[in-house]
Design a protein around this motif. Structure first.
Motif, PDB file in Angstrom:
ATOM      1  N   TRP A  54      33.689  18.735  27.547  1.00 14.39           N
ATOM      2  CA  TRP A  54      34.923  19.468  27.246  1.00 14.39           C
ATOM      3  C   TRP A  54      35.214  19.530  25.753  1.00 14.39           C
ATOM      4  N   ALA A 106      41.526  19.469  32.448  1.00 16.99           N
ATOM      5  CA  ALA A 106      41.888  20.874  32.270  1.00 16.99           C
ATOM      6  C   ALA A 106      40.638  21.732  32.073  1.00 16.99           C
ATOM      7  N   TRP A 107      39.691  21.212  31.325  1.00 19.73           N
ATOM      8  CA  TRP A 107      38.417  21.911  31.130  1.00 19.73           C
ATOM      9  C   TRP A 107      37.694  22.099  32.461  1.00 19.73           C
ATOM     10  N   ARG A 110      39.261  24.882  34.367  1.00 20.08           N
ATOM     11  CA  ARG A 110      38.971  26.169  33.721  1.00 20.08           C
ATOM     12  C   ARG A 110      37.519  26.599  33.957  1.00 20.08           C
ATOM     13  N   GLU A 111      36.603  25.647  33.881  1.00 18.17           N
ATOM     14  CA  GLU A 111      35.177  25.957  34.000  1.00 18.17           C
ATOM     15  C   GLU A 111      34.644  25.793  35.425  1.00 18.17           C
ATOM     16  N   GLN A 112      35.525  25.390  36.330  1.00 12.44           N
ATOM     17  CA  GLN A 112      35.147  25.190  37.734  1.00 12.44           C
ATOM     18  C   GLN A 112      33.989  24.197  37.868  1.00 12.44           C
TER      19      GLN A 112
END
Length: 365
Positions: A54, A106-107, A110-112
């Motif tokens: 991340w 959170a990353w 966002r990046e699944q």
């Protein structure tokens, strides 16, 4: 394509570049100043993920995601064709007591990516030998490590079996040949080696070679030291990482502990100070190692680059010269995607990902 390509540098990046090229061009010659794969590729830990994914740019993330999905089939393919198993070992990875845990989670959303917070008790259940005192954990399932010396051995065997590939070890490159306004080969201690295209994949030495053309490539050697223990095969079920240090289990019970980050030029001498620091980290992570003696201690040189973003593509103003280098701490992680992207660019096919962030244009002085 009716081309002869010379690949300068026989690490994982150079070897996999050559393997991908061999199916596309007439002839490939790989030159290495020593034995192939004996520098950074041999010395690394082989985690198939950036240590803190991340914290990297989208450019690194794109290469990492493609490579992580590809590694299992690469390992199977190499094992089937050579009989040498690179040991792509899926263990998952625990990060402990992260300061930026919120950013990591959170990353992942966002990046699944399959990265989740877990109760610390479940981490201790999964890794019974884990040291006391850790309070928080996140876990990413599916993360593998590859036994990098065996990966190199397998790649070398695969290339040696191909009739249109030549491996030249202990072949010192002194500079680039130029003819009619383009790069036409390399100068070696044994004379001129002609090529239609030259690929610079020389790891920490790439900047020095490009400097012979008056170009500044911001790739420099960054020393890393590691130690190795031999334990029972079930001693460490998953990879663990805390305070910048990690423990990696191999299938046969070997445990790697790493690593240091040192700016010491081309000095690869292992030091007593690093040994004691790594042993302390090992015991903090895994107290059962307190009475164990490391069976090996070594150092390697990473090809450090700004933000860890590699250089992949043609060198402006020097037709026939290409870069695939500067992967810093993630050469093994990013190799499958980097080498496929490179071959896509050289052969003019649709690239697997957007090549713009890696282009040497605008990034060289």
């Amino acid at each position: 394509m009716n081309k002869q390509v010379v690949v300068v540098g026989g690490g994982v990046i150079g070897l996999l570049t050559a393997l991908n090229l061999a199916a596309k061009v007439e002839r490939v010659v790989v030159c290495d100043q020593g034995e192939v794969g004996r520098e950074s590729s041999w010395a690394g830990g082989g985690i198939v993920s950036p240590l803190y994914p991340w914290r990297y740019s989208p450019a690194v993330t794109a290469l990492a995601h493609w490579s992580q999905a590809f590694y299992p089939q690469l390992g199977d393919r190499l094992f089937a064709s050579t009989g040498v198993d690179p040991e792509v070992h899926v263990t998952g990875l625990y990060w402990l007591d992260l300061e930026d845990e919120a950013e990591a989670l959170a990353w992942a959303v966002r990046e699944q990516r399959p990265l989740t917070a877990v109760d610390i008790s479940s981490a201790y259940d999964a890794v019974p030998g884990l040291g006391a005192g850790f309070t928080r954990a996140i876990f990413m399932a599916g993360v593998a490590n590859v036994r990098n010396p065996r990966l190199v051995k397998s790649l070398k065997a695969a290339l040696a079996s191909l009739p249109n590939v030549e491996l030249r070890e202990h072949c010192q490159i002194t500079g680039f040949a130029q003819q009619d306004g383009r790069i036409s080969g390399v100068h070696t201690a044994d004379g001129l080696l002609e090529a239609d295209d030259v690929v610079l994949s020389a790891g920490a030495w790439s900047g020095d070679l490009l400097a012979t053309l008056g170009l500044t490539l911001p790739v420099e050697p960054v020393k890393g030291q590691m130690i190795l223990y031999k334990c029972a095969e079930d001693f460490l079920p998953s990879m663990v990482l805390a305070k910048g240090r990690y423990a990696i289990p191999r299938r046969d019970g070997h445990i790697l502990i790493g690593s240091t980050l040192e700016h010491a030029g081309y000095d690869k001498t292992p030091t007593e100070q690093a040994l004691e620091s790594l042993k302390a980290s090992a015991v903090e992570l895994l107290p059962g190692l307190a009475d164990a003696t490391p069976v090996a201690h070594w150092a390697g040189l990473r090809p450090g680059s700004p933000e860890g973003v590699p250089y992949i593509g043609p060198v402006p103003g020097h037709a026939g010269l290409w870069l695939n280098c500067g992967h810093y701490r993630n050469g093994l992680v990013l190799a499958p995607a980097s080498c496929q992207l490179f071959v896509d660019l050289l052969t003019g096919v649709e690239p697997i990902i957007d090549p713009t962030p890696y282009a040497p244009a605008g990034r060289l002085a």
